[in-house]
Design a protein around this motif. Structure first.
Motif, mmCIF file in Angstrom:
data_model
loop_
_atom_site.group_PDB
_atom_site.id
_atom_site.type_symbol
_atom_site.label_atom_id
_atom_site.label_comp_id
_atom_site.label_asym_id
_atom_site.label_seq_id
_atom_site.Cartn_x
_atom_site.Cartn_y
_atom_site.Cartn_z
ATOM 1 N N UNK A 175 76.027 53.731 -18.103
ATOM 2 C CA UNK A 175 76.005 54.884 -17.195
ATOM 3 C C UNK A 175 77.318 54.961 -16.443
ATOM 4 N N UNK A 176 77.724 56.159 -16.099
ATOM 5 C CA UNK A 176 78.992 56.330 -15.388
ATOM 6 C C UNK A 176 80.152 56.308 -16.364
ATOM 7 N N UNK A 211 81.732 42.544 -19.787
ATOM 8 C CA UNK A 211 80.318 42.705 -19.418
ATOM 9 C C UNK A 211 79.736 43.983 -20.015
ATOM 10 N N UNK A 212 80.521 45.049 -20.012
ATOM 11 C CA UNK A 212 80.022 46.313 -20.555
ATOM 12 C C UNK A 212 79.917 46.248 -22.074
ATOM 13 N N UNK A 244 80.774 57.238 -6.846
ATOM 14 C CA UNK A 244 79.494 56.584 -7.092
ATOM 15 C C UNK A 244 78.932 56.996 -8.455
ATOM 16 N N UNK A 245 79.086 58.249 -8.766
ATOM 17 C CA UNK A 245 78.537 58.766 -10.019
ATOM 18 C C UNK A 245 79.283 58.200 -11.231
ATOM 19 N N UNK A 250 81.128 55.354 -11.249
ATOM 20 C CA UNK A 250 81.276 53.892 -11.256
ATOM 21 C C UNK A 250 80.468 53.303 -12.415
ATOM 22 N N UNK A 251 81.103 52.507 -13.275
ATOM 23 C CA UNK A 251 80.382 51.993 -14.445
ATOM 24 C C UNK A 251 79.300 50.985 -14.102
ATOM 25 N N UNK A 252 79.330 50.447 -12.879
ATOM 26 C CA UNK A 252 78.315 49.453 -12.529
ATOM 27 C C UNK A 252 77.424 49.930 -11.383
ATOM 28 N N UNK A 253 77.567 51.181 -10.967
ATOM 29 C CA UNK A 253 76.655 51.744 -9.972
ATOM 30 C C UNK A 253 76.914 51.306 -8.546
ATOM 31 N N UNK A 254 78.163 50.969 -8.234
ATOM 32 C CA UNK A 254 78.479 50.599 -6.850
ATOM 33 C C UNK A 254 78.646 51.848 -5.992
ATOM 34 N N UNK A 293 71.815 54.120 -7.417
ATOM 35 C CA UNK A 293 71.717 53.453 -8.721
ATOM 36 C C UNK A 293 71.582 51.948 -8.560
ATOM 37 N N UNK A 326 74.789 47.132 -11.734
ATOM 38 C CA UNK A 326 74.806 46.443 -13.033
ATOM 39 C C UNK A 326 74.657 44.934 -12.842
#
Lengths: 450, 398
Positions: A19-20, A252-253, A385-386, A388-392, B393, B396
């Motif tokens: 996501x992101x 990680x991704x 926020x939208x 961010x690949x890790x949802x931070x 969200x 991760x």
């Protein structure tokens, strides 16, 4: 039944992306010609004793001593320190300090090369046995050869191999995806050394005793995917095409994309039985294990609008950037020199800095409209926020950092930050979001979070 | 510049390398996405200008008067506020310009200039600056000012009948030279007599609210069909703006063009738009029409969206009129996507749109509140912190 359900589960499991993230605009102006261009031996090298994330090596040569190419000039005696080798033959003319892009006052050995100097063809690392290596032997070899993982953090490869050895390894993931769309360094490497990459990966799988071996390539390049699949036919390699959405190449991704599992907060893929290796690290490891050759040169992509002869050059470590620019030629004044990718690289303060193991890319910017951040008030658009690949929540992290309320950042999971720079890239107010998140990571020890 | 010419190079020409201390430093990223704050404001301005242009064509020069007053007062209010707070020049000026223009779009063209002045001051001074400034206000300044003006000057801002320029007089006609549109004639079919340059047409949303009166409760579907046939303009005319209304709410097509622009630039999130339209459609479909019978009894006509009269789906036609009437689409396209007063994530935007759609139609159909779309937006703005908390969200790896 169990097997069928597992297969059905994997069929319907949502994976292969995250996501992101963002598909970055392709910078055709940074593209470089295919292949490796010649780079002549520089007259002087200044080889730093720290070229990775770890302590310095101890200098073992003296002024006036003659050194051969590949000879150890710095011995890594502390944990996580790596040996340093003379990239070219010559004479030690000084022991001094040098500023690298990442650190200042690094102990260094200045070597006057004697032109023309031919590199020694003899293996320079004394490991005579040709028997299959164990993981521990491979890690030792990687340390002796001075190998790093060529990722963002420049961790010693030996350390990562030892970490992997402590876990049951399921997936060995070889990454051929490029960090940014242009220049496509790994695609070029894949084109020129595909068979070597596959055979090396198969050997490494055997050493690491991994259950599965994956080769990840860009899904939107079907020709290359087909070529890789053809080359992998009959070998235990699964070629997987992934959409190269930035920052997909983070280990990680990649692990999540392949296995569908997320490495726990603050840990590496090894924790869930995965080991991710970039193809350039794989080739360097192959060079060290088969030919016993240390890492003395770095494949550096030199590009930017100020560069006359853009290209990929195999440059001896310790070569001053001034010599690199001198060789590639300039089309005009250089306003900014960047080591590394545009989104995560570092600004070079002086052309007297030198090429290290971490130098993958050198970008010379000469245009007047070189990007200068001009931070303004946050408009709460939520793009950081939208995307961010890790949802931070990067804005909350920045707020906590600016107020000095470090403990407020604890529930915001700062150690999940990949330092990809995407939040700052998309922020319309040009706020230093990624910088704040990265600083918080270093201010807050991971153990506090737990 | 320092000249260097190492021996190892074959290039005979020395090059000019940067001197120590002259290279620009800074931290990554060294490039930036296309959208800056000014870019966002200017994109919204272009979208709003498209809607303003449609108003100019439909209503003529009074639109310029309203827009000019609104923008000038907004900029003046912003400058005064900047002076008082000793704040330097910033992007908030282009934002004040946008607020002034958007506020003008919510007003009818022949409104008293004092209402425009008061509304513009309220939007910039109270809505934006006292609300916390750019990036911090909770409620959309324009919706706040519009609702305030609705309460203070109800007769001025909402009229049951409004003029729109007649055929042949678009853009240049005089809006004050109007007469009521003859009964059972449409804008396109009616020929204006000499001296008439505009038609006074009934406000569609007002008509929809007060429509089903003095009918037999047993013939609700027939009454709905009669309403659509006799008292509302044909739908193509209605969405083209020939049914009249406020400057920015008359022409639905212009709002949609502005929406497409914002969608293309990524500032209007389609999940929000879609969720709002679907939620509003569901409410219109379900919520009862109040039917006042000839003997004075009020009954409720449930599920009007499902109404069928002589085999014709009059309920669905009623639904499309409700969706395109009034301020609903203007709110969705130009006000709701405002970055500051909307949620942070796409999932949040979906909930935000649903709140707007549901509340707008509840207030319009069930309660009968005028300017229900602006009220709905304010309600949704109020819920943004809750929505943000609920749609955060998962990080991760946690």
């Amino acid at each position: 039944m169990g097997g069928i359900s597992i297969r059905l589960n994997s069929l319907f499991r949502r994976r292969r992306s995250f996501r992101g993230g963002l598909y970055l605009p392709v910078r055709r102006d940074l593209a470089v010609p295919r292949g490796i261009r010649d780079f002549p031996d520089p007259p002087v090298l200044c080889v730093p004793m720290i070229q990775h994330d770890g302590p310095a090596a101890r200098i073992v040569v003296q002024v006036g001593q003659r050194v051969q190419a590949g000879q150890v000039i710095g011995r890594g005696e502390k944990p996580d320190s790596l040996d340093v080798h003379a990239p070219l033959a010559g004479k030690v003319v000084a022991l001094e300090s040098v500023d690298t892009v990442r650190q200042s006052d690094v102990p260094a050995v200045r070597i006057a090369t004697a032109p023309p100097v031919a590199e020694s063809s003899e293996p320079s690392m004394a490991l005579a046995s040709t028997a299959p290596l164990t993981i521990e032997q491979l890690a030792e070899l990687a340390d002796e050869a001075g190998l790093i993982d060529f990722g963002q953090s420049a961790t010693p490869l030996g350390r990562r191999l030892r970490q992997a050895a402590t876990e049951r390894l399921n997936d060995l993931i070889i990454n051929a995806l490029d960090f940014e769309p242009e220049p496509d360094d790994r695609n070029d490497l894949l084109d020129t050394s595909l068979d070597t990459i596959i055979s090396s990966a198969v050997r490494l799988r055997k050493t690491l005793k991994a259950r599965r071996l994956w080769l990840l390539v860009d899904r939107y390049d079907p020709h290359r995917v087909r070529r890789c699949r053809a080359a992998a036919t009959g070998k235990p390699v699964r070629v997987l095409g992934l959409p190269n959405k930035y920052p997909q190449t983070h280990p990680n991704l990649l692990t999540h994309a392949v296995t569908g599992q997320e490495p726990p907060y603050g840990s590496s893929p090894a924790r869930i039985g995965a080991f991710v290796l970039a193809i350039e690290a794989l080739l360097a490891l192959e060079n060290a294990s088969l030919h016993r050759r240390p890492l003395t040169r770095r494949l550096v992509t030199v590009t930017g609008d100020a560069v006359r002869k853009k290209g990929r050059y195999l440059i001896p470590l310790g070569t001053p950037f001034a010599d690199v620019l001198q060789h590639v030629g300039l089309t005009g004044p250089v306003l900014r020199l960047i080591e590394g990718p545009l989104l995560t690289g570092r600004a070079v303060a002086s052309v007297e800095s030198v090429v290290t193991r971490q130098t993958a890319r050198l970008l010379a910017v000469g245009r007047d409209h070189d990007y200068l951040a001009n931070p303004g008030p946050c408009v709460r658009c939520g793009r950081c926020q939208d995307d961010c690949p890790v949802g931070l929540d990067p804005r909350a992290l920045l707020d906590a950092y600016e107020r000095g309320q470090i403990e407020e950042a604890l529930p915001l999971w700062p150690h999940a930050c990949l330092e990809c720079g995407l939040c700052s890239f998309v922020c319309p107010a040009e706020l230093p979001l990624s910088e704040a998140a990265a600083r918080l990571k270093y201010l807050i020890p991971l153990k506090v979070q737990w | 510049m320092v000249s260097r010419h190492p021996q190892h190079t074959r290039d005979p020409q020395p090059i000019l390398l940067p001197e120590p201390g002259t290279l620009r430093l800074g931290v990554a990223p060294f490039c930036h996405g296309p959208a800056g704050v000014s870019f966002i404001s200017w994109t919204f301005l272009v979208g709003a200008s498209v809607v303003l242009l449609s108003g100019l064509i439909l209503f003529g020069w009074p639109v310029i008067r309203v827009a000019a007053i609104s923008i000038a007062v907004a900029l003046l209010a912003e400058s005064v506020f900047s002076l008082l707070t000793r704040r330097g020049r910033s992007w908030s000026e282009s934002h004040a310009l946008l607020i002034g223009l958007l506020f003008a779009l919510t007003l009818p063209p022949l409104i008293d200039w004092r209402v425009v002045v008061w509304g513009s001051i309220v939007s910039v001074a109270v809505g934006q600056n006292l609300g916390g400034g750019l990036g911090n206000y909770t409620w959309h300044p324009v919706a706040l000012a519009r609702v305030a003006m609705q309460m203070l000057f109800h007769d001025q801002v909402t009229r049951a009948e409004q003029p729109v320029l007649a055929a042949g007089h678009l853009l240049w006609g005089n809006l004050t030279r109007g007469r009521p549109l003859p009964a059972l004639q449409t804008w396109a079919s009616a020929a204006p007599p000499a001296g008439t340059e505009a038609w006074i047409v009934p406000n569609i949303s007002e008509t929809l609210q007060s429509a089903l009166e003095r009918v037999s409760p047993s013939s609700s579907s027939a009454a709905l069909a009669e309403l659509i046939r006799d008292r509302l303009p044909p739908w193509p005319e209605a969405i083209a703006g020939l049914g009249g209304g406020a400057i920015g709410t008359a022409c639905v097509l212009a709002s949609l063009v502005a929406g497409l622009l914002l969608l293309w630039r990524g500032f209007l999130r389609w999940p929000m738009f879609l969720s709002a339209v679907l939620a509003a459609a569901a409410m219109i479909f379900i919520l009862p029409l109040h039917v006042l019978s000839e003997n004075g009894e009020i009954t409720h006509f449930w599920l009007p969206g499902a109404a069928v009269w002589e085999g014709l789906p009059v309920g669905l036609v009623y639904l499309t009129y409700q969706l395109t009437a009034g301020e609903f689409l203007l709110v969705l396209v130009l006000l709701a996507p405002d970055p500051t007063s909307s949620p942070l994530t796409t999932r949040g935007h979906i909930r935000f749109g649903m709140v707007i759609g549901i509340v707008a139609m509840l207030l319009r159909i069930a309660v009968g509140v005028p300017a229900a779309g602006y009220w709905a937006l304010l309600v949704a703005n109020t819920l943004v912190p809750v929505i943000n908390r609920r749609t955060r969200r998962r990080v991760f790896g946690t």
